[in-house]
Design a protein around this motif. Sequence first.
Motif, PDB file in Angstrom:
ATOM      1  N   MET A 138       0.858  -1.159   0.000  1.00 22.25           N
ATOM      2  CA  MET A 138       0.000   0.000   0.000  1.00 22.25           C
ATOM      3  C   MET A 138       0.899   1.214   0.000  1.00 22.25           C
ATOM      4  O   MET A 138       1.843   1.296   0.764  1.00 22.25           O
ATOM      5  CB  MET A 138      -0.873  -0.013   1.262  1.00 22.25           C
ATOM      6  N   LYS A 139       0.616   2.134  -0.905  1.00 21.24           N
ATOM      7  CA  LYS A 139       1.367   3.380  -1.002  1.00 21.24           C
ATOM      8  C   LYS A 139       0.383   4.509  -0.810  1.00 21.24           C
ATOM      9  O   LYS A 139      -0.574   4.625  -1.534  1.00 21.24           O
ATOM     10  CB  LYS A 139       2.032   3.484  -2.367  1.00 21.24           C
ATOM     11  N   PHE A 140       0.600   5.317   0.217  1.00 20.78           N
ATOM     12  CA  PHE A 140      -0.223   6.508   0.316  1.00 20.78           C
ATOM     13  C   PHE A 140       0.630   7.671  -0.128  1.00 20.78           C
ATOM     14  O   PHE A 140       1.844   7.670  -0.004  1.00 20.78           O
ATOM     15  CB  PHE A 140      -0.786   6.706   1.733  1.00 20.78           C
ATOM     16  N   GLY A 141      -0.009   8.637  -0.710  1.00 16.05           N
ATOM     17  CA  GLY A 141       0.702   9.820  -1.158  1.00 16.05           C
ATOM     18  C   GLY A 141      -0.179  11.019  -0.950  1.00 16.05           C
ATOM     19  O   GLY A 141      -1.367  10.983  -1.237  1.00 16.05           O
ATOM     20  N   ILE A 142       0.417  12.048  -0.439  1.00 19.82           N
ATOM     21  CA  ILE A 142      -0.339  13.270  -0.195  1.00 19.82           C
ATOM     22  C   ILE A 142       0.445  14.401  -0.826  1.00 19.82           C
ATOM     23  O   ILE A 142       1.614  14.619  -0.503  1.00 19.82           O
ATOM     24  CB  ILE A 142      -0.548  13.504   1.319  1.00 19.82           C
ATOM     25  N   THR A 143      -0.209  15.092  -1.734  1.00 23.14           N
ATOM     26  CA  THR A 143       0.445  16.195  -2.422  1.00 23.14           C
ATOM     27  C   THR A 143      -0.529  17.350  -2.551  1.00 23.14           C
ATOM     28  O   THR A 143      -1.738  17.151  -2.617  1.00 23.14           O
ATOM     29  CB  THR A 143       0.949  15.771  -3.817  1.00 23.14           C
ATOM     30  N   SER A 144      -0.003  18.525  -2.566  1.00 20.80           N
ATOM     31  CA  SER A 144      -0.866  19.690  -2.778  1.00 20.80           C
ATOM     32  C   SER A 144      -0.886  20.077  -4.253  1.00 20.80           C
ATOM     33  O   SER A 144      -1.549  21.023  -4.638  1.00 20.80           O
ATOM     34  CB  SER A 144      -0.403  20.867  -1.909  1.00 20.80           C
ATOM     35  N   GLY A 145      -0.175  19.323  -5.076  1.00 19.20           N
ATOM     36  CA  GLY A 145      -0.130  19.609  -6.512  1.00 19.20           C
ATOM     37  C   GLY A 145      -1.005  18.659  -7.302  1.00 19.20           C
ATOM     38  O   GLY A 145      -1.884  17.987  -6.770  1.00 19.20           O
ATOM     39  N   ASP A 146      -0.746  18.588  -8.592  1.00 20.14           N
ATOM     40  CA  ASP A 146      -1.483  17.716  -9.502  1.00 20.14           C
ATOM     41  C   ASP A 146      -1.056  16.271  -9.243  1.00 20.14           C
ATOM     42  O   ASP A 146       0.125  15.935  -9.394  1.00 20.14           O
ATOM     43  CB  ASP A 146      -1.163  18.113 -10.939  1.00 20.14           C
ATOM     44  N   ARG A 183       9.162  -0.110   1.918  1.00 15.45           N
ATOM     45  CA  ARG A 183      10.037   0.453   0.893  1.00 15.45           C
ATOM     46  C   ARG A 183       9.877   1.962   0.952  1.00 15.45           C
ATOM     47  O   ARG A 183       8.770   2.469   1.113  1.00 15.45           O
ATOM     48  CB  ARG A 183       9.614  -0.078  -0.480  1.00 15.45           C
ATOM     49  N   GLY A 184      10.951   2.680   0.845  1.00 18.84           N
ATOM     50  CA  GLY A 184      10.852   4.134   0.909  1.00 18.84           C
ATOM     51  C   GLY A 184      10.296   4.567   2.247  1.00 18.84           C
ATOM     52  O   GLY A 184      10.525   3.931   3.265  1.00 18.84           O
ATOM     53  N   ARG A 185       9.520   5.656   2.243  1.00 16.57           N
ATOM     54  CA  ARG A 185       8.931   6.094   3.511  1.00 16.57           C
ATOM     55  C   ARG A 185       7.415   6.074   3.514  1.00 16.57           C
ATOM     56  O   ARG A 185       6.795   6.378   4.516  1.00 16.57           O
ATOM     57  CB  ARG A 185       9.437   7.474   3.928  1.00 16.57           C
ATOM     58  N   GLU A 186       6.801   5.697   2.374  1.00 16.05           N
ATOM     59  CA  GLU A 186       5.340   5.706   2.295  1.00 16.05           C
ATOM     60  C   GLU A 186       4.748   4.401   1.775  1.00 16.05           C
ATOM     61  O   GLU A 186       3.581   4.352   1.445  1.00 16.05           O
ATOM     62  CB  GLU A 186       4.875   6.862   1.406  1.00 16.05           C
ATOM     63  N   TYR A 187       5.530   3.357   1.677  1.00 18.34           N
ATOM     64  CA  TYR A 187       5.027   2.058   1.219  1.00 18.34           C
ATOM     65  C   TYR A 187       4.877   1.158   2.432  1.00 18.34           C
ATOM     66  O   TYR A 187       5.868   0.806   3.074  1.00 18.34           O
ATOM     67  CB  TYR A 187       6.002   1.416   0.235  1.00 18.34           C
TER      68      TYR A 187
END
Length: 80
Positions: free
Chosen positions: A1-9, A57-61
């Motif tokens: 599961m990968k969560f991602g939060i961005t204020s862009g597109d 994996r990484g910091r958001e997986y």
Amino acid sequence: MKFGITSGDPRPRLQDHARSGLRRVVRLHTGLPDTTAPDLERLILSALREAGEVPMRGREYFPARVLHQVLALVDQQLTA
């Protein structure tokens, strides 16, 4: 599961994740005000760390088992 939060597109990042095999988008919020996106990302990472969850994996997986917790935190913050 990968969560991602961005204020862009989000589209370019979603395409990158899809190329890595992560094709299912469970939820997508856009147009979050002010510092909501980075604040929410910090909150989720902190809550997962406190729960003893370690990124795979990484910091958001993370393992899929944390999806419910992530969605609950998002719901709590965006409806407050």
